[in-house]
Design a protein around this motif. Structure first.
Motif, PDB file in Angstrom:
ATOM      1  N   VAL A  21      43.007  33.672  34.639  1.00 30.99           N
ATOM      2  CA  VAL A  21      44.315  33.208  34.190  1.00 30.99           C
ATOM      3  C   VAL A  21      45.312  33.417  35.321  1.00 30.99           C
ATOM      4  CG1 VAL A  21      46.124  33.514  32.482  1.00 30.99           C
ATOM      5  CG2 VAL A  21      43.738  33.733  31.803  1.00 30.99           C
ATOM      6  N   VAL A  22      45.400  34.641  35.797  1.00 33.59           N
ATOM      7  CA  VAL A  22      46.123  34.968  37.028  1.00 33.59           C
ATOM      8  C   VAL A  22      45.321  36.063  37.710  1.00 33.59           C
ATOM      9  CG1 VAL A  22      48.448  34.294  36.295  1.00 33.59           C
ATOM     10  CG2 VAL A  22      47.612  36.581  35.765  1.00 33.59           C
ATOM     11  N   THR A  23      45.678  36.413  38.911  1.00 30.15           N
ATOM     12  CA  THR A  23      44.928  37.449  39.626  1.00 30.15           C
ATOM     13  C   THR A  23      45.720  38.740  39.781  1.00 30.15           C
ATOM     14  OG1 THR A  23      45.687  36.532  41.732  1.00 30.15           O
ATOM     15  CG2 THR A  23      43.577  35.758  40.894  1.00 30.15           C
ATOM     16  N   SER A  24      46.893  38.792  39.169  1.00 28.84           N
ATOM     17  CA  SER A  24      47.700  40.016  39.189  1.00 28.84           C
ATOM     18  C   SER A  24      48.752  39.903  38.091  1.00 28.84           C
ATOM     19  CB  SER A  24      48.379  40.201  40.547  1.00 28.84           C
ATOM     20  OG  SER A  24      49.458  39.280  40.694  1.00 28.84           O
ATOM     21  N   PHE A  25      49.527  40.971  37.913  1.00 25.71           N
ATOM     22  CA  PHE A  25      50.611  40.964  36.940  1.00 25.71           C
ATOM     23  C   PHE A  25      51.963  40.705  37.606  1.00 25.71           C
ATOM     24  CE2 PHE A  25      47.620  43.832  34.531  1.00 25.71           C
ATOM     25  CZ  PHE A  25      47.368  42.936  33.509  1.00 25.71           C
ATOM     26  N   ARG A  43      39.364  48.169  35.440  1.00 22.68           N
ATOM     27  CA  ARG A  43      39.144  46.729  35.511  1.00 22.68           C
ATOM     28  C   ARG A  43      37.698  46.367  35.205  1.00 22.68           C
ATOM     29  NH1 ARG A  43      40.296  43.915  41.129  1.00 22.68           N
ATOM     30  NH2 ARG A  43      38.202  44.692  41.569  1.00 22.68           N
ATOM     31  N   PRO A  44      37.451  45.489  34.234  1.00 26.97           N
ATOM     32  CA  PRO A  44      36.078  45.048  33.947  1.00 26.97           C
ATOM     33  C   PRO A  44      35.595  44.058  34.995  1.00 26.97           C
ATOM     34  CG  PRO A  44      37.631  43.877  32.558  1.00 26.97           C
ATOM     35  CD  PRO A  44      38.440  44.890  33.324  1.00 26.97           C
ATOM     36  N   SER A  45      34.296  43.769  34.995  1.00 23.71           N
ATOM     37  CA  SER A  45      33.739  42.891  36.021  1.00 23.71           C
ATOM     38  C   SER A  45      34.198  41.453  35.872  1.00 23.71           C
ATOM     39  CB  SER A  45      32.203  42.956  35.982  1.00 23.71           C
ATOM     40  OG  SER A  45      31.717  42.566  34.702  1.00 23.71           O
ATOM     41  N   ASN A  46      34.510  41.048  34.649  1.00 20.74           N
ATOM     42  CA  ASN A  46      34.958  39.672  34.399  1.00 20.74           C
ATOM     43  C   ASN A  46      36.350  39.726  33.774  1.00 20.74           C
ATOM     44  OD1 ASN A  46      34.994  36.895  34.243  1.00 20.74           O
ATOM     45  ND2 ASN A  46      33.527  36.754  32.557  1.00 20.74           N
ATOM     46  N   ALA A  48      40.544  39.218  33.202  1.00 26.10           N
ATOM     47  CA  ALA A  48      41.645  38.256  33.209  1.00 26.10           C
ATOM     48  C   ALA A  48      42.943  39.031  33.078  1.00 26.10           C
ATOM     49  CB  ALA A  48      41.500  37.255  32.068  1.00 26.10           C
ATOM     50  N   TRP A  49      43.883  38.744  33.975  1.00 26.04           N
ATOM     51  CA  TRP A  49      45.203  39.358  33.928  1.00 26.04           C
ATOM     52  C   TRP A  49      46.115  38.389  33.178  1.00 26.04           C
ATOM     53  CZ3 TRP A  49      41.682  39.742  37.682  1.00 26.04           C
ATOM     54  CH2 TRP A  49      41.438  40.991  38.265  1.00 26.04           C
ATOM     55  N   ILE A  50      46.548  38.780  31.999  1.00 24.07           N
ATOM     56  CA  ILE A  50      47.315  37.864  31.149  1.00 24.07           C
ATOM     57  C   ILE A  50      48.758  38.345  31.008  1.00 24.07           C
ATOM     58  CG2 ILE A  50      47.473  36.740  28.899  1.00 24.07           C
ATOM     59  CD1 ILE A  50      44.496  37.305  28.511  1.00 24.07           C
ATOM     60  N   TYR A  60      54.694  40.894  27.078  1.00 24.24           N
ATOM     61  CA  TYR A  60      53.968  42.082  27.522  1.00 24.24           C
ATOM     62  C   TYR A  60      52.825  41.610  28.417  1.00 24.24           C
ATOM     63  CZ  TYR A  60      50.889  40.852  23.571  1.00 24.24           C
ATOM     64  OH  TYR A  60      50.080  40.182  22.684  1.00 24.24           O
ATOM     65  N   ALA A  61      52.027  42.550  28.904  1.00 22.39           N
ATOM     66  CA  ALA A  61      50.938  42.214  29.831  1.00 22.39           C
ATOM     67  C   ALA A  61      49.622  42.788  29.317  1.00 22.39           C
ATOM     68  CB  ALA A  61      51.234  42.770  31.217  1.00 22.39           C
ATOM     69  N   THR A  62      48.531  42.043  29.505  1.00 15.87           N
ATOM     70  CA  THR A  62      47.209  42.480  29.026  1.00 15.87           C
ATOM     71  C   THR A  62      46.150  42.283  30.100  1.00 15.87           C
ATOM     72  OG1 THR A  62      47.734  41.904  26.727  1.00 15.87           O
ATOM     73  CG2 THR A  62      45.407  42.097  27.310  1.00 15.87           C
ATOM     74  N   LEU A  63      45.348  43.315  30.336  1.00 16.80           N
ATOM     75  CA  LEU A  63      44.131  43.178  31.126  1.00 16.80           C
ATOM     76  C   LEU A  63      42.996  42.927  30.146  1.00 16.80           C
ATOM     77  CD1 LEU A  63      42.779  43.311  33.944  1.00 16.80           C
ATOM     78  CD2 LEU A  63      42.289  45.716  33.461  1.00 16.80           C
TER      79      LEU A  63
END
Length: 275
Positions: A21-25, A43-46, A48-50, A60-63
């Protein structure tokens, strides 16, 4: 016309939508104290930074762990207040295909807008169907509506990318008591309180095998007081017990370090006290 044709082609090829989705917050760093995120141990192997967006606004932000189909953590600012809860649950269009809309949306709306099937929606995330007929487990948003203000912010917490299957009794009793009562007590006198609430992936899944059942749920808070002082605390619970351990931020980080096989976990900027 060419753009519409491209969209239809991509929609028919769900494997093309595996990019992040994105690669950072970067776009929602305001939800982390001093824009400092937890370190990469979580950080999991797969991943998504949402940056969780609803009605064209971030809340808000979700990994997110796309393999386990649960959030690893959600970060937000503690702002309890009035507002209504959403009658529906949302999913993340960009986890289906990166060119889809940035706002969270309902499954039915996404199916209609992009002419795709539920199976494509659920390839990298949980769907409502996954949470049907659970035994002794309930949907538990990591960023809860009770700690947000206003309809839009509260509704934005009702997305499955912010949700884990939690032990029913723990959800209804111990964890709710911590989130509603303990947090209200501990944030007294705080000007701003930054919160990160997370789940440690477990070794089991819900019956259909698609969604990981977390081993633990945890929460950490760092609040700003006058004259640039800070105060911090944490909590953690085993997903098989109705008991919440109240701990310091340092104790929580040490606990998570053990749960993540001895790899040192840090959750907040160093200005937040560990003791």
């Amino acid at each position: 016309m060419l753009g519409l044709l491209l969209l239809q082609v991509l929609a028919s090829c769900p494997w093309l939508g595996h990019s992040e989705v994105v690669t950072s917050f970067e776009d929602c760093s305001q939800y982390f104290y001093e824009a400092t995120t937890p370190n990469d141990i979580l950080r999991p192997s797969n991943a998504a930074w949402i940056c969780q967006r609803y009605r064209n606004q971030y809340h808000y932000a979700t990994l997110y762990d796309r393999d386990g189909r649960i959030p690893v953590y959600s970060a937000y600012i503690y702002q309890p207040g009035p507002g209504s809860n959403s009658p529906v649950w949302f999913v993340e269009p960009q986890l289906i295909n990166q060119i889809y809309g940035k706002d969270m949306d309902t499954e039915a709306s996404i199916e209609d807008e992009y002419s795709i099937k539920l199976e494509q929606i659920g390839q990298n995330q949980a769907t409502n169907e996954d949470y049907n007929n659970l035994q002794n487990l309930e949907k538990c948003p990591l960023a809860p509506s009770g700690q947000k203000t206003g309809d839009d912010s509260k509704w934005a917490t009702f997305t499955l990318t912010n949700t884990v299957p939690l032990n029913s009794r723990l959800h209804q009793e111990g964890w709710r008591d911590y989130m509603e009562k303990t947090m209200a007590q501990k944030t007294q006198g705080c000007d701003t309180t930054y919160v990160i609430t997370g789940a440690v992936p477990g070794n089991t899944t819900i019956p259909n095998g698609r969604v990981n059942v977390p081993k633990n749920i945890w929460s950490a808070a760092c609040c700003l007081l006058g004259n640039n002082h800070t105060r911090a605390w944490g909590a953690i619970a085993d997903n098989e017990r109705n008991h919440v351990e109240h701990v310091t931020l340092g104790q929580l980080e040490n606990w998570l370090t053990n749960l993540y096989k001895g790899r040192m976990v840090t959750l907040f900027n160093n200005d937040c006290p560990r003791q």
